[in-house]
Each structure stands twice: as structure tokens, then as C-alpha cells.
Design a protein around this motif. Sequence first.
Motif, mmCIF file in Angstrom:
data_model
loop_
_atom_site.group_PDB
_atom_site.id
_atom_site.type_symbol
_atom_site.label_atom_id
_atom_site.label_comp_id
_atom_site.label_asym_id
_atom_site.label_seq_id
_atom_site.Cartn_x
_atom_site.Cartn_y
_atom_site.Cartn_z
ATOM 1 N N GLN A 197 0.822 -1.203 0.000
ATOM 2 C CA GLN A 197 0.000 0.000 0.000
ATOM 3 C C GLN A 197 0.861 1.259 0.000
ATOM 4 O O GLN A 197 0.575 2.210 -0.721
ATOM 5 N N LEU A 198 1.920 1.241 0.850
ATOM 6 C CA LEU A 198 2.801 2.405 0.907
ATOM 7 C C LEU A 198 3.518 2.625 -0.421
ATOM 8 O O LEU A 198 3.698 3.762 -0.858
ATOM 9 N N GLU A 202 3.123 5.805 -2.416
ATOM 10 C CA GLU A 202 4.303 6.620 -2.737
ATOM 11 C C GLU A 202 4.391 6.873 -4.233
ATOM 12 O O GLU A 202 4.734 7.977 -4.661
ATOM 13 N N THR A 203 4.063 5.831 -5.037
ATOM 14 C CA THR A 203 4.081 6.009 -6.483
ATOM 15 C C THR A 203 3.063 7.059 -6.910
ATOM 16 O O THR A 203 3.351 7.930 -7.738
ATOM 17 N N ARG A 204 1.853 6.962 -6.316
ATOM 18 C CA ARG A 204 0.827 7.951 -6.657
ATOM 19 C C ARG A 204 1.235 9.348 -6.223
ATOM 20 O O ARG A 204 1.086 10.322 -6.969
ATOM 21 N N MET A 205 1.767 9.423 -4.966
ATOM 22 C CA MET A 205 2.161 10.738 -4.474
ATOM 23 C C MET A 205 3.296 11.328 -5.304
ATOM 24 O O MET A 205 3.300 12.525 -5.598
ATOM 25 N N MET A 208 1.907 12.519 -8.459
ATOM 26 C CA MET A 208 1.201 13.779 -8.238
ATOM 27 C C MET A 208 2.178 14.941 -8.066
ATOM 28 O O MET A 208 1.985 16.022 -8.631
ATOM 29 N N LEU A 209 3.246 14.692 -7.267
ATOM 30 C CA LEU A 209 4.235 15.747 -7.053
ATOM 31 C C LEU A 209 4.943 16.119 -8.347
ATOM 32 O O LEU A 209 5.255 17.284 -8.588
ATOM 33 N N GLU A 210 5.226 15.099 -9.181
ATOM 34 C CA GLU A 210 5.893 15.383 -10.449
ATOM 35 C C GLU A 210 4.962 16.097 -11.412
ATOM 36 O O GLU A 210 5.416 16.812 -12.300
#
Length: 579
Positions: A197-198, A202-205, A208-210
Motif C-alpha cells: 500500500q505504501l 508513494e508512487t501515486r504521491m 502527483m508531485l511530479e
Amino acid sequence: KALTEGTIEDDDLDLLSRLAGRQGASLRSYDQHVPSELRAPYETSRAAAEMGPVAAIRGQLVGGDFSLDPGTWFDIATARVDALHTIQKGLWADVEARSAELADKARAAMWRFIAFGAFILAASLLAAAGVGRRLSKRTIDLARVAGAVQAGDLSQRAHVSVGDELGTLAVAFNRMTDDLTTLNRTLDAQVEARTAQLAASETRMRAMLEAIPDLIFRLSADGVFLEFMALGAAGVFAPPDRFIGNRIDEVLSPELASEVLAASRRASQSGEVQHLDYQFPVDGELRDREARIVAIPGSDETMVVARDITQRKADEQSVRELVRSKDELIASVSHELRTPLTAVIGFAELLQDARSGLSRAEQEEMIKSITDQASDISIIVEDLLVAARARIDTLHVTKVPVNVRAQLAQVLEVLRETSADQIEVVGGPVRASGDPGRVRQILRNLLTNASRYGGDRIQVRIHRDGSRAFIRVCDDGPGILEQDRETIFDAYYRSHASPGQPGSVGIGLTVSRKLARLMDGDLTYRYQDRTSIFEVTLPIADEPSSLDQSWTGIRSAESKREMSAVPAGVTELRSGRSA
């Protein structure tokens, strides 16, 4: 001394008193400390010691000898003390004898105790060795299992053989190991699920950040950069190592650092998001930034999200300029169309009125005015249509051989308000590659611009140089300010805005440059020797062998065709090709 010398001094009495005191103390000690059962043997000797001198004196007296012998009297006086000395010696001898006897008995008892203790100790050691070996073996086994469990091997189990304390401990240890095995399996499953899940989060976050073109940094209460992230805008913001660990006033200007710290304090005190617009230099260029500052709950730190809004600011300015230009366009178009339309409508109504009583010459003059005004309207509409097509990339031109001098002659005939004496044409026929209608449109716009804003003397120079054809429209007007010499080619821009000058749509030069470049040429402006020069360049066309024919005949044929039809702009509009 008193008997022999007949005198006694105070010192002698004092000495005698001290001796008597010591004798009395000795007798009291004897009475207090010597047991009664030990006194009998010594009382007899003491009595004998005391009675010996007394019997001697008694015998002397009985014999009729009344002389006094000091020695005898001294013996009588000291007999008891001498007896005490004798008793003391006897007591010491008796104590020594009794002590030796007791010491012998004690040594014998000690040796018996030592022998018995050695036996007990040997037996205890043998028994303890056996018990110790068993306990050590079980303890070592338990320690081995504990070490294996500590190392992560939960499959090991302690051996349970006796139900004593170690056995109970081994059972509890095995139960604990079973519980740890179950818990470890559960935790492993939970950790794997949570890790997945993390990782996904983390991949999604990170995605999103990129995708977010923002800068995010964490700021301490005293203004130190704690974190710095600019994944989605790494090329816009400075690298993180320039910020992390440094104070804000070491990186930013003092004024900007003070503003950010003040906004951070306001965010911490009020709990509300603070907004801040500022400029920051990047590679020598000032970039516009917008920052949002929010307090981090449970700490005195703040989070700052900054976004580069340079392009947005430029777009907003462009929109404002566009709106202003559109307003000017509407006003200018309304002004320019109102005059010819008023004339057309007015003359048309007069011609339609049968009671007007107009003469034939007056009617022809009105018809000519209507034709001229309609031509002006068609020119304005044609420029607007070309600008619209250029904006949506649907503007196309043909590339055929064009006699530039002949196209100029047609334009001069159409521009009826310009006298032939005012415009001087210099140069012979030059055949360029382009679209004839668009070449005329460029020349018409340049001549109209020169007539409106230039000086009294207008000159058109046509020549070729190598593979390029040059058309220069020159006038002796005041010229255009240097800072506006490129801006005049922007849509809806007018360098001349003085009161009393005629209005303009403001797209003639823009359309002309666009058309020239579509025909592989260009349109430029310069002010040289007090002369404004608009220069059109076009590529030279392959010339046929009949180039030596008179350009006058060509102009005459094209002029007749032009004069026998409605102007080109109106013709395209009516046929639907300009829609």
C-alpha cells in the motif's frame, strides 16, 4: 622514717597516702573480680604472710624486747600487698594453665570440626556437581534456544524433562516462541500488505508531485529550510542543496526573507493560510512567484507551497492587452466602417429618391463615391478575414510569377483618393514569386499607411538583387519611435494615436508581414536619412523569354480586368471563398 628519724614531712605523708590509696584499690579489685571459689587457696597464703610479721613482733614483746624495728613494722604494713602480688602471680599462672587447657580442647574441637566440615563440603561438592551439571546442561540448552530465537529462528524449542523451575521456564519459553511465531507471521502479512500500500501510495504521491508544477518546502520557526521538493518544476526552481540547512535570509533577499518569515508567523498565530506574491531571480531573470503558507499542526514549523506564475502573469497581461486591443479594434472598425457606410447609405437613399432632382453628373458622382466607399469597406473586411485565417492557420497563398510593377499599377488605380503626383514610382518590371492578390493587398496596406501617417512625399522603389525582389515604400514623415519599430507589426497596435489623425483597424501591417512570410519573403521597417522605409522582399520567379515585352501592356490588360469587376476583396466575399 618517723621511728628512726623522729620526723615526717608532708611529701612523705602524701607518698604514704598514695601508696595506701593504691593498696586499697588493689584490695577492692581483688574483692570485686576474683571469684570466691578461687580465693580460698590464696586467702591462706595471704593470712600466713600477714601473720608472720605479727607473730615475730608478738614474740619480741613477750620476750620483753620493746624496741621498735622499722623493718618489721614495714613488713607488717606491706604484708597484705605482698600477699596480693603473690595471689596475682598465682592467678596469672592459673589463668595461663586454664588457657592452655582450653586452647588444647579448642584445637581438638577445631580439628574435629574441620574434618567434619571437609567431609560435608566434599559431599556437597559432589552433589552440587551433579546437580550443577544437570542444571548447566538444561540452562545451556535453554540459552541455545534463546539465541536461536533472538537470531530469528522461531522453529527451535526448549527440552522439557523435569517439572521444576527450569522446566516451567522452558514451557513458558516454548509457549512464548509459539506466540512469537504466530505474531511474526501475522506481522509479516500485515507488513507486506502495508508495504504494498505504501509503495502504491508513494508512487501515486510521487506522480502527483511530479505533475504539480509547485515548489514545496518546510520552514522552521527561526527560518531554516528543513525540506525542499520541486519534482514537477525542477527546471523552474533552484536545486534543493542550495536551500536545505540554510537560513532563509542566506538564500533570499533580506526584504523577501522578512516577508516570508512575517507570513509564517501570521500563519502560526492565526492558523489561516497566508498568501504572498513575490519575485525571485533565476538565471538572471526575475520570475513571478505565488506562495501559500500554512502552519503545521503540533509544531512551530510552516509549510510553504510556491508556484511559478510568470507565464500566468504574462498571459494575464496578454489578455488585458488583447481585450484592450479588441476594444480599440471594435471602436476603430466602428469608426472606419461608419464613415463609408454612412456615405453609401446616404448616396443610395438619394439615388433611390425620385424627387431628389439630381442631375446626371451628380448621380454619376454619387455612384462613384459609393463605389469608392464600398472598396474601402472591402479592404477592411479583407484584412480582418486574412487576420482571422492566419490566427487559425487556414490562410494559404499561391506562388506564381507576379509582375510587381503591374500589381502596383492596379493598386494605384484603386486608391482613387491618392493622386498620382503624390506617389513616385521608381524602377522597372520585376517578376517575383507570389500570390498576385496578396501582393496587391500588401502594397495597398503600405500605401494607405504612408498616406495616412507619412509625409507629403511618397515613393515606391522596385528592384531586384540576386535572387530577391525588393519593394520599398518610402515617405518623408516623422517616422516611428525606435522602441515601437517591431511592435507596429503586432495585431491591433497603432503607433500613431494623435488626435485628428484618421482611425485604423491596426492589423494592416500584421497582415502584410504574415502574407509576405507565407510567400517566403518578409516585411521590415527602418528609419534612415529622415525617411521611413517599409521594405517587402519576395523571391525572384523563373522569368520566361518574353520578359522583354512591355510591362505597360500587361498593366493595361490587368487594369481593364480590375476596373470591369468589383474589387478583389468583395469578389471573394460574394463567392464564399472568404467565409
